[in-house]
Structure formats: structure tokens, C-alpha cells
Design a protein around this motif. Structure first.
Motif, PDB file in Angstrom:
ATOM      1  N   CYS A 300     -34.978  -9.430 -27.173  1.00  0.00           N
ATOM      2  CA  CYS A 300     -33.077  -9.595 -25.686  1.00  0.00           C
ATOM      3  C   CYS A 300     -33.488  -8.387 -25.454  1.00  0.00           C
ATOM      4  O   CYS A 300     -32.527  -8.185 -24.216  1.00  0.00           O
ATOM      5  CB  CYS A 300     -32.494  -9.987 -27.387  1.00  0.00           C
ATOM      6  N   LYS A 301     -33.843  -7.122 -25.776  1.00  0.00           N
ATOM      7  CA  LYS A 301     -32.868  -5.921 -25.650  1.00  0.00           C
ATOM      8  C   LYS A 301     -33.256  -5.469 -24.318  1.00  0.00           C
ATOM      9  O   LYS A 301     -32.486  -4.611 -23.651  1.00  0.00           O
ATOM     10  CB  LYS A 301     -33.742  -5.112 -26.488  1.00  0.00           C
ATOM     11  N   MET A 302     -34.117  -5.679 -23.372  1.00  0.00           N
ATOM     12  CA  MET A 302     -34.688  -5.767 -22.564  1.00  0.00           C
ATOM     13  C   MET A 302     -33.630  -6.725 -21.126  1.00  0.00           C
ATOM     14  O   MET A 302     -34.291  -6.189 -19.853  1.00  0.00           O
ATOM     15  CB  MET A 302     -36.459  -5.659 -22.380  1.00  0.00           C
ATOM     16  N   PHE A 303     -33.429  -7.301 -21.725  1.00  0.00           N
ATOM     17  CA  PHE A 303     -32.338  -8.171 -20.945  1.00  0.00           C
ATOM     18  C   PHE A 303     -30.864  -8.302 -20.654  1.00  0.00           C
ATOM     19  O   PHE A 303     -30.406  -7.490 -21.761  1.00  0.00           O
ATOM     20  CB  PHE A 303     -32.448  -9.790 -21.011  1.00  0.00           C
ATOM     21  N   THR A 304     -30.536  -8.012 -19.637  1.00  0.00           N
ATOM     22  CA  THR A 304     -28.673  -7.858 -19.496  1.00  0.00           C
ATOM     23  C   THR A 304     -28.461  -9.049 -19.840  1.00  0.00           C
ATOM     24  O   THR A 304     -28.913 -10.675 -18.387  1.00  0.00           O
ATOM     25  CB  THR A 304     -28.357  -7.813 -18.630  1.00  0.00           C
ATOM     26  N   MET A 305     -27.590  -9.127 -20.906  1.00  0.00           N
ATOM     27  CA  MET A 305     -27.099 -11.182 -20.580  1.00  0.00           C
ATOM     28  C   MET A 305     -26.337 -10.717 -20.335  1.00  0.00           C
ATOM     29  O   MET A 305     -24.884 -10.639 -20.915  1.00  0.00           O
ATOM     30  CB  MET A 305     -27.075 -11.239 -22.250  1.00  0.00           C
ATOM     31  N   ILE A 306     -25.715 -12.442 -19.395  1.00  0.00           N
ATOM     32  CA  ILE A 306     -24.166 -12.012 -18.341  1.00  0.00           C
ATOM     33  C   ILE A 306     -23.674 -13.359 -19.764  1.00  0.00           C
ATOM     34  O   ILE A 306     -24.490 -14.498 -19.370  1.00  0.00           O
ATOM     35  CB  ILE A 306     -24.865 -11.969 -16.904  1.00  0.00           C
ATOM     36  N   SER A 307     -22.549 -13.403 -19.868  1.00  0.00           N
ATOM     37  CA  SER A 307     -22.341 -15.103 -19.415  1.00  0.00           C
ATOM     38  C   SER A 307     -20.512 -14.476 -18.626  1.00  0.00           C
ATOM     39  O   SER A 307     -20.286 -16.613 -19.204  1.00  0.00           O
ATOM     40  CB  SER A 307     -21.627 -14.954 -21.672  1.00  0.00           C
ATOM     41  N   ASP A 308     -19.483 -14.531 -18.840  1.00  0.00           N
ATOM     42  CA  ASP A 308     -18.841 -14.288 -18.197  1.00  0.00           C
ATOM     43  C   ASP A 308     -18.783 -14.363 -16.875  1.00  0.00           C
ATOM     44  O   ASP A 308     -20.116 -13.915 -16.582  1.00  0.00           O
ATOM     45  CB  ASP A 308     -17.659 -13.142 -17.687  1.00  0.00           C
ATOM     46  N   TYR A 309     -18.234 -15.258 -16.040  1.00  0.00           N
ATOM     47  CA  TYR A 309     -18.917 -15.276 -14.852  1.00  0.00           C
ATOM     48  C   TYR A 309     -18.230 -13.998 -13.468  1.00  0.00           C
ATOM     49  O   TYR A 309     -19.107 -13.928 -12.837  1.00  0.00           O
ATOM     50  CB  TYR A 309     -17.921 -16.771 -14.070  1.00  0.00           C
TER      51      TYR A 309
END
Length: 451
Positions: A300-309
Motif C-alpha cells: 500500500c505504501k507505493m500507491f497514492t490512495m484517492i478517496s475525495d473526488y
């Protein structure tokens, strides 16, 4: 015993099989139809049986095509128990909430931009409808017999498709019925191999890949080549992906490639709030998959996680090359449409499909060479490169499905082939007879059979 095939026949969506016993009505799965308009329209039709007369739902897993009609079942009067595994409950809650939210948003957008023939456009069900399903879930462990009546009991056993997915062994009226649900690959990257049935008078077997074998390609090499080629030409890789299990599988593969320095150090983005939440389900249920907690954390550390539009919009307009995994897997809705709206008409970009594309879906259309694609009421030219990475499917291929039958200790009275388009199901029917001498049939949508 009467068996009603109410969905998932002649198609890979809308799975619903109703059993009428002496005093009990049981529905196996309660899925949403997706794909061509004729199928989607079926979601608006009343069930052939009054929902209030159904006693129990047995849910094989949490994908939308297996659980997505539950809010309507409850809205129309069902008030019984919905039996499932712990991960299936968690995933179903996420899937149903997301489905309802997307439907509300699309109805609102259609009304705002006047691209629906309905005035006003209405969602199939609301977030509030989806929330009414949750109190009816009853969690059971696999390989544990659960009594429904004095003469009827069932057992879940793992099918390896996604987290929590199970097949069902049901005993009623001195008959044993086996419902495969969706069967995973024997050598899946993340899932343990499926458990196989030993005995069944009547078997209901999925047939999604009944006429195909997964290629014996090197998936790591395919991903490496596609990502490198696209980034080198200044493009973006957009990966429409199913939020449950497929996002996590693609993440794992990309993480491994990055650890080996086989792909460049660019932005790797997960833009599916539900897919991000499913990572928590992975952490909560380590016995259901092969990753240990440390591997989950490092991946998970290598990915940018996007939740907000708002962050989605910022990512879309960021001109730097990137790799984006966004729902949905067949491009039927979700945030991937926002990326494709900007990227699909540019030659340097790549749309990487990583799973089965059902008839009538946008994914199937562009895979088959469509020159334009419609969403948000507009047509967009398809100029981006469209590639399919095979071998990543959460469904077993023809060999896996045939092997799933190889531990039966005696000949079943009948096999019903469901959850497959007609050609796939019929090819598998022939192969089953050729290999085992078992009688199989492909039921019709709406057909009722007595056994």
C-alpha cells in the motif's frame, strides 16, 4: 422441488436461483443485471415470486452481479435472513452502498443535464434502501452445517473467487444440491485454491469461461511492457478494475514489478474509495488470502490512495505520466469514466482491461474495436490504445471448471450450467459429457425445473 432460474442464465449477470421446497423458499444469490439495455431493464421488473414469501437468501459472495438486487428484494417485502461469510458481509455492504451512491449520482446528473428519456430520472435504489439490507445479514463460518428447517441444512465451502466467496452444499428432501457460485483459478495470485465438492445430485456450475482457456502468458511481463511503453511515449495507463480482489491483485503485481525496478518511478494511483476500503477487509481476514499483514502494508505504501473526488480532478489534470487503477472493471460507471473523459481520445494513453467484459458493457465495446464510446450523454472517440491483460480473471477457465468436478464420488443426476453466455455454457456442457459422461443442461432465463 421446484427450481426457478431468475437470473444468471444466458448471461454472466443478475445471478438468482430460487428453490421451492415443501414449506420453504430459498434464493441463492440476488444479483443485479448489467450490460446491454435489455438486461439492465430486467432490474426494474418485479421478481417472479413475491419477495415477502421468500424465507432465506444464501449469498455466495459480494460481487454486484450476485448481491446487487438485495436492496430491491428487501424494499419489496423480504424480511428473512441473508446467510454469508464474514468477508462477504463486509464486501456486500461496501458494494451495495457504492452501487446506490452511483445510481443516485447518475440520476441526478441525468436530470441536471437532461440526457435521460425519463423525467425525472430515478435511481434503481437509494443509499437508504441499501442500508436496510445490513441488519438481515447472518455470518457463518465455512464448512459448518447450518440447519434451516428439520429437513434442510446447508454448508458453505471456499470457492477461491474473491475474499469470502463460497460454494454451497444444500441438503433438502433427501437430495444434495451444489451451487458453485463463482469459481476461482486453481493458481490465483492472491486466493487459495477452491475446495471441490465430493457429492451432489444436482450441481449448478458457473460457466463464464466455459469455452476458453486463460493464456499461459507471463502477466508480470505483460504489465511491464504496457506500462513502460505508455510512459515512454508520455502517456497515462488507465486500468478500469473491479474494486474487490482485482484492484488488490493488480496492486500486488505492480508492487512486485516496482520492487524489481522493472517499471519507472511515476505516480501509481488507486482511485476507488471502495477498493481502498476492501484493503481493510484483506487486513481483517488474513486466512482468506495469501498475503501476510506486512506485505499488505508494504504494498500500500507505493500507491497514492484517492478517496475525495476533488483529488480525482487534480490527478486527471496533472500532466505528468501516471498509472491509475479506478473502478469499475467493465467501465459501467464509477470514477474511471472521469479519467476516460479526458484521456480516451489521446493516442499516447493506454486503457488496460484486466478482466471479463460482459456483453453490452463499454469495456466489451472498446475491446471489440468500437471507434467511440458513450457516457454522460456524450460520445467520445476511442484513440487511446486498448489492451486486454488475460490471465488476471477471478474466474477459473474451462480447465479449472472441469477440474472442479474431478473429486465427485458418483455421477450427478443433472448439472445445470449457469452464469455464462450461451456459447460458453454450451461448450462447457459438451466438454463435461466428453470428459466425465455427465449430463448437463443450459437453462433459459425464467425457466422452472422440477427435480
Amino acid at each position: 422441488m421446484k427450481i426457478h432460474f431468475l437470473g444468471g442464465t444466458g448471461t454472466v449477470t443478475g445471478s438468482k436461483t430460487l428453490l421451492e421446497l415443501n414449506q420453504t423458499r430459498i434464493i441463492i444469490d440476488c444479483g443485479l443485471f448489467q450490460g446491454i439495455k435489455a438486461l439492465r431493464d430486467l432490474n426494474w421488473q418485479p421478481l417472479a415470486i413475491e419477495p415477502s414469501t421468500i424465507d432465506v437468501v444464501l449469498l455466495t459472495h459480494g460481487h454486484l452481479d450476485h448481491c446487487g438486487w438485495l436492496p430491491l428484494l428487501v424494499k419489496q417485502g423480504f424480511n428473512g435472513k441473508i446467510f454469508c461469510t464474514a468477508p462477504t458481509k463486509q464486501i456486500s455492504k461496501l458494494i451495495l452502498a457504492d452501487s446506490a451512491k452511483i445510481q443516485e449520482e447518475e440520476a441526478a446528473k441525468a436530470n441536471q443535464e437532461h440526457f435521460s428519456k425519463h423525467n425525472p430520472a430515478e435511481p434503481l435504489y437509494t443509499v437508504a434502501d441499501a442500508e436496510r439490507v445490513t441488519p438481515l445479514f447472518r455470518v457463518v463460518e465455512p464448512n459448518l452445517a447450518i440447519k434451516l428447517t428439520e429437513e434442510c441444512y446447508f454448508t458453505f465451502f471456499p470457492s477461491a473467487h474473491i475474499l469470502g466467496a463460497c460454494s454451497i452444499e444444500l441438503h433438502a428432501e433427501e437430495k444434495t444440491l451444489i451451487f458453485s457460485g463463482d469459481v476461482g483459478q486453481d493458481d490465483d495470485v492472491l486466493m487459495h485454491p477452491p475446495q471441490k465438492p465430493k457429492l451432489g445430485d444436482y450441481i449448478f456450475l458457473e460457466s463464464t469461461y466455459g469455452n476458453r482457456l486463460h493464456p499461459q502468458n507471463d502477466v508480470f511481463l505483460d504489465l511491464e511492457m504496457i506500462i513502460n511503453k505508455t510512459i515512454q511515449r508520455g502517456g497515462n495507463v488507465i486500468i478500469p478494475s473491479f474494486a474487490v480482489e482485482r484492484v488488490q491483485t493488480v496492486m500486488y503485481l505492480i508492487w512486485q514489478l516496482r520492487l524489481q525496478n522493472r517499471i519507472p518511478n511515476v505516480a501509481y494511483i488507486i482511485d476507488t474509495p471502495m477498493g481502498i476500503k476492501v484493503l481493510d477487509v484483506f487486513n481483517d481476514n488474513p486466512k482468506w488470502h495469501k498475503l501476510n499483514p506486512h506485505e499488505c502494508e508494504e504494498m500500500c505504501k507505493m500507491f497514492t490512495m484517492i478517496s475525495d473526488y476533488e483529488d480525482t480532478i487534480n490527478a486527471i489534470y496533472d500532466k505528468r505520466p501516471k498509472v491509475v487503477i479506478a473502478a469499475s472493471g467493465m467501465i459501467t460507471g464509477g470514477r474511471v469514466l472521469s479519467y476516460l473523459e479526458r484521456y480516451i481520445d489521446k493516442l499516447e494513453n493506454t486503457v488496460m482491461l484486466v478482466g471479463y467484459q460482459a456483453e453490452g458493457t463499454r469495456g466489451r465495446k472498446i475491446l471489440e474495436g468500437a471507434k467511440e464510446i458513450k457516457f454522460f450523454g456524450k460520445y467520445y472517440p476511442v484513440e487511446a490504445e486498448v489492451v486486454l491483460v488475460e490471465g488476471l480473471s477471478a474466474h477459473g477457465d474451462q480447465n479449472d471448471l472441469l477440474n472442479w468436478l474431478n473429486e465427485l464420488t458418483q455421477k450427478p443426476k443433472r448439472i445445470f450450467l449457469v452464469h455464462g453466455e450461451n456459447e460458453a455454457a454450451d461448450t462447457l456442457r459438451s466438454k463435461i459429457f466428453e470428459q466425465y459422461g455427465y449430463d448437463a443442461m443450459v437453462p433459459l432465463l425464467g425457466q422452472m425445473v422440477e427435480v
